[in-house]
Scaffold this motif. Structure first.
Motif, mmCIF file in Angstrom:
data_model
loop_
_atom_site.group_PDB
_atom_site.id
_atom_site.type_symbol
_atom_site.label_atom_id
_atom_site.label_comp_id
_atom_site.label_asym_id
_atom_site.label_seq_id
_atom_site.Cartn_x
_atom_site.Cartn_y
_atom_site.Cartn_z
ATOM 1 N N UNK A 158 0.998 -1.321 -0.099
ATOM 2 C CA UNK A 158 0.073 -0.327 -0.018
ATOM 3 C C UNK A 158 1.075 1.241 0.033
ATOM 4 N N UNK A 159 0.730 1.868 -1.556
ATOM 5 C CA UNK A 159 1.815 3.320 -1.692
ATOM 6 C C UNK A 159 0.439 4.233 -1.936
ATOM 7 N N UNK A 160 1.190 5.628 -1.289
ATOM 8 C CA UNK A 160 0.650 7.375 -1.716
ATOM 9 C C UNK A 160 1.561 7.896 -2.452
ATOM 10 N N UNK A 161 0.953 8.927 -2.923
ATOM 11 C CA UNK A 161 2.191 9.625 -3.559
ATOM 12 C C UNK A 161 1.329 10.611 -3.788
ATOM 13 N N UNK A 162 1.867 11.865 -3.694
ATOM 14 C CA UNK A 162 1.520 13.253 -4.215
ATOM 15 C C UNK A 162 1.988 13.468 -5.450
ATOM 16 N N UNK A 163 1.006 14.408 -6.497
ATOM 17 C CA UNK A 163 1.916 15.287 -7.355
ATOM 18 C C UNK A 163 1.204 16.218 -7.817
ATOM 19 N N UNK A 164 1.819 17.182 -8.381
ATOM 20 C CA UNK A 164 0.895 18.647 -9.176
ATOM 21 C C UNK A 164 -0.132 18.184 -10.255
ATOM 22 N N UNK A 165 -0.913 16.045 -9.996
ATOM 23 C CA UNK A 165 -2.180 16.054 -10.220
ATOM 24 C C UNK A 165 -3.199 15.096 -9.109
ATOM 25 N N UNK A 195 -2.289 17.607 -5.213
ATOM 26 C CA UNK A 195 -1.315 16.732 -4.251
ATOM 27 C C UNK A 195 -0.443 17.312 -3.516
ATOM 28 N N UNK A 196 -0.736 17.921 -2.314
ATOM 29 C CA UNK A 196 1.084 18.488 -1.745
ATOM 30 C C UNK A 196 1.640 17.432 -0.348
ATOM 31 N N UNK A 218 -1.974 31.709 5.295
ATOM 32 C CA UNK A 218 -2.708 32.853 4.399
ATOM 33 C C UNK A 218 -1.686 31.964 3.012
ATOM 34 N N UNK A 219 -2.234 31.454 1.879
ATOM 35 C CA UNK A 219 -1.458 30.887 0.773
ATOM 36 C C UNK A 219 -0.171 30.176 1.376
ATOM 37 N N UNK A 220 -0.252 29.219 1.886
ATOM 38 C CA UNK A 220 0.241 27.896 2.136
ATOM 39 C C UNK A 220 -0.153 27.021 2.523
ATOM 40 N N UNK A 221 0.400 25.639 2.302
ATOM 41 C CA UNK A 221 0.217 24.512 2.086
ATOM 42 C C UNK A 221 0.773 23.275 2.978
ATOM 43 N N UNK A 222 0.114 22.824 3.405
ATOM 44 C CA UNK A 222 0.413 21.038 4.027
ATOM 45 C C UNK A 222 1.743 20.243 3.237
ATOM 46 N N UNK A 223 3.083 20.059 3.251
ATOM 47 C CA UNK A 223 4.296 19.701 3.236
ATOM 48 C C UNK A 223 4.563 18.542 3.020
ATOM 49 N N UNK A 224 4.094 18.700 4.676
ATOM 50 C CA UNK A 224 4.736 17.179 5.503
ATOM 51 C C UNK A 224 3.292 16.776 6.842
#
Length: 323
Positions: A210-217, A238-239, A277-283
């Motif tokens: 079971x593997x997940x991937x985050x991409x710009x899609x 995806x972040x 504000x204009x920020x996203x979760x990356x970990x």
């Protein structure tokens, strides 16, 4: 209009029931075994923490975050070594100022790639290294002097791996590869259905298929060890991704940041985030003994912890400055 500021920031790397026994156990033996296990764990904890010195500065270029069960710390892999948040205090690993990439915390330590501290004598790049003593020593899993793995997932309890190899090396062609024996051997996977530029990979702590991937899609999920992926989000960047034993936590960005808990048995719920504000979760990370204790790190270098699954958040990093 969808904001496109986050993707260049991420791409630049600013930013992973028991069966009953057939015979009765002697209570004395069980107590003795428990005491021995506690003493062993305490020895590991003490040895790891002896490497740490107080830290009161700014960390930059974080490339991974996670809780290490053996010593209870939340580890941040930065451009200048490991920084640790534990019991409200900050420390760093002394004399190990490697530029860590592809960092993954495990139950007993961590697995990483990246570039060595110039004083270490290690070859550049690091290849894949594993440490089970808090970063004092490293076991070489291969590719030292050959490859820096930015996208790498490791099973928290299994130490099995899934990586993206950016260019051919002595054992791998370019593309996605997995190891089902903690790095002893490797096999390439097709990764069918996985679209876009992948910035983060995650593996289930026990089920290496079971593997997940985050991409710009978006966010993609594989249940066959990376041979094929299915998209589980639409119209979002995806972040981040993280597996607990029973759920996939994933983060996305469209008009605003979002964090979702997707139960592996079905169903999703959105987790409230602190004001950004204009920020996203990356970990994303979850404490191994307290499922309601979560930590997040963002593209702008902020970090928060929650003790109640997102009801309340405490900031522990502000633009890289420890709090």
């Amino acid at each position: 209009m969808k904001k496109n500021w986050l993707w260049p920031v991420m791409a630049a790397g600013l930013f992973i029931s028991a069966c009953g026994a057939e015979t009765a156990e002697d209570p004395t033996d069980t107590a003795t075994e428990s005491a021995e296990e506690t003493e062993t764990a305490s020895a590991v904890d003490s040895a790891a923490m002896e490497l740490e010195v107080p830290f009161d500065g700014v960390m930059d270029h974080v490339h991974g975050m996670g809780y290490i069960e053996e010593n209870g710390g939340l580890y941040f892999a930065s451009h200048h070594g490991l920084k640790v948040h534990r019991d409200g205090k900050w420390t760093e690993i002394e004399d190990q100022y490697h530029d860590f990439m592809g960092f993954n915390a495990t139950a007993t330590g961590f697995v990483t790639s990246g570039h060595p501290d110039m004083q270490s004598g290690m070859q550049n790049p690091l290849g894949i290294k594993r440490s089970d003593d808090g970063g004092e020593t490293f076991d070489d899993l291969g590719f030292e002097g050959e490859t820096d793995f930015h996208e790498m997932a490791v099973g928290y309890n299994t130490n099995n791996l899934f990586v993206f190899n950016p260019q051919a090396n002595s054992e791998m062609e370019t593309g996605f590869h997995r190891s089902d024996d903690a790095g002893e051997t490797w096999q390439q996977t097709a990764a069918e259905g996985l679209d876009g530029k992948v910035t983060y990979l995650a593996m289930h702590p026990d089920d290496s298929m079971m593997i997940a991937a985050a991409s710009n899609q978006g966010i993609f999920l594989s249940e066959d060890g990376g041979e094929s992926f299915s998209r589980i989000t639409e119209g979002e960047l995806g972040t981040a991704a993280f597996f607990s034993e029973d759920a996939l936590y994933y983060a996305t960005y469209s008009e605003e940041a979002k964090l979702v808990k997707r139960d592996l048995s079905g169903g999703e719920e959105e987790i409230s985030l602190p004001e950004m504000t204009e920020d996203g979760v990356v970990y994303v990370a979850q404490h191994p003994e307290n499922p309601e204790q979560l930590a997040i790190y963002t593209a702008k270098g902020h970090a928060w912890q929650t003790q109640d699954a997102g009801e309340n958040w405490t900031q522990i990093l502000n633009a890289g400055q420890v709090q």
